[in-house]
Design a protein around this motif. Structure first.
Motif, PDB file in Angstrom:
ATOM      1  N   GLU A 111      27.515  45.282  43.149  1.00 55.24           N
ATOM      2  CA  GLU A 111      26.704  46.488  42.985  1.00 55.24           C
ATOM      3  C   GLU A 111      27.507  47.608  42.340  1.00 55.24           C
ATOM      4  N   CYS A 120      23.084  45.576  40.064  1.00 58.54           N
ATOM      5  CA  CYS A 120      23.700  44.470  40.775  1.00 58.54           C
ATOM      6  C   CYS A 120      23.923  43.361  39.754  1.00 58.54           C
ATOM      7  N   TRP A 164      17.072  44.323  47.681  1.00 57.71           N
ATOM      8  CA  TRP A 164      17.911  45.494  47.933  1.00 57.71           C
ATOM      9  C   TRP A 164      17.733  45.886  49.399  1.00 57.71           C
ATOM     10  N   ARG A 199      19.508  48.507  52.615  1.00 56.90           N
ATOM     11  CA  ARG A 199      20.363  49.667  52.867  1.00 56.90           C
ATOM     12  C   ARG A 199      20.648  49.766  54.352  1.00 56.90           C
ATOM     13  N   ARG A 224      20.239  47.251  59.216  1.00 60.70           N
ATOM     14  CA  ARG A 224      20.063  47.043  57.786  1.00 60.70           C
ATOM     15  C   ARG A 224      18.577  46.894  57.476  1.00 60.70           C
ATOM     16  N   MET A 266      24.478  52.974  52.732  1.00 59.34           N
ATOM     17  CA  MET A 266      25.136  51.987  51.895  1.00 59.34           C
ATOM     18  C   MET A 266      24.047  51.035  51.410  1.00 59.34           C
ATOM     19  N   TYR A 267      24.017  50.799  50.119  1.00 55.24           N
ATOM     20  CA  TYR A 267      22.998  49.944  49.522  1.00 55.24           C
ATOM     21  C   TYR A 267      23.615  48.614  49.092  1.00 55.24           C
ATOM     22  N   TYR A 268      22.923  47.536  49.437  1.00 58.92           N
ATOM     23  CA  TYR A 268      23.397  46.190  49.151  1.00 58.92           C
ATOM     24  C   TYR A 268      22.337  45.401  48.376  1.00 58.92           C
ATOM     25  N   TRP A 287      25.511  38.174  49.560  1.00 56.54           N
ATOM     26  CA  TRP A 287      25.511  39.631  49.600  1.00 56.54           C
ATOM     27  C   TRP A 287      26.585  40.208  48.706  1.00 56.54           C
ATOM     28  N   GLY A 293      28.277  46.287  48.438  1.00 54.67           N
ATOM     29  CA  GLY A 293      27.598  47.544  48.731  1.00 54.67           C
ATOM     30  C   GLY A 293      28.067  48.688  47.860  1.00 54.67           C
ATOM     31  N   THR A 294      27.180  49.661  47.701  1.00 56.31           N
ATOM     32  CA  THR A 294      27.501  50.895  46.990  1.00 56.31           C
ATOM     33  C   THR A 294      26.876  52.059  47.757  1.00 56.31           C
ATOM     34  N   GLN A 295      27.645  53.128  47.928  1.00 48.91           N
ATOM     35  CA  GLN A 295      27.216  54.242  48.769  1.00 48.91           C
ATOM     36  C   GLN A 295      26.323  55.207  47.994  1.00 48.91           C
TER      37      GLN A 295
END
Length: 127
Positions: free
Chosen positions: A6, A22, A36, A38, A45, A93-95, A117, A120-122
């Motif tokens: 991501e 991603c 997606w 978060r 989650r 946090m997004y995954y 997975w 992640g990105t914040q």
């Protein structure tokens, strides 16, 4: 081996927009479900959007419907999440995640159903 990476997270003020990406590789099948998720501190989650890989049917959580859009590029190698009209409640946090078989309306949002997975990105939204 499926690999998901991501990018695109950051800090934005309420009402702003971000686009998450991603980068995906190593799909074991042309059919699957890309989602997606978060996770905010202290919360479970949450599945927010998914797309049926190879077919294009999309699914959204009520919390993001009308504000977020999930899509893939033509080569289906990059998954996107366009996020508009962000609020502080979107801070998390997004995954991105991938699973086989494809998406279904009854299970796309369950994180336990996904096999692969990203890291992640914040995303931080300030008021």
């Amino acid at each position: 081996q499926v690999q998901l990476v991501e990018s695109g997270g950051g800090s934005v003020q309420a009402g702003g927009s971000l686009r998450l990406s991603c980068a995906a590789s190593g799909y074991p099948s042309r059919s699957g479900c890309m989602g997606w998720f978060r996770q905010a501190p202290g919360k479970e989650r949450e599945g927010i959007a998914a797309i049926f890989h190879g077919i294009g049917i999309t699914y959204y959580a009520d919390s993001v419907k009308g504000r977020f859009t999930i899509s893939q590029d033509n080569a289906e190698e990059t998954l996107y999440l366009q996020m508009n009209n962000l609020t502080p409640e979107d801070t998390a946090m997004y995954y991105c995640a991938f699973r086989i078989p494809g998406c279904s309306s009854g299970s796309w949002a369950f994180h336990s159903r996904y096999n692969y997975w990203g890291q992640g990105t914040q995303v931080t939204v300030s008021s």
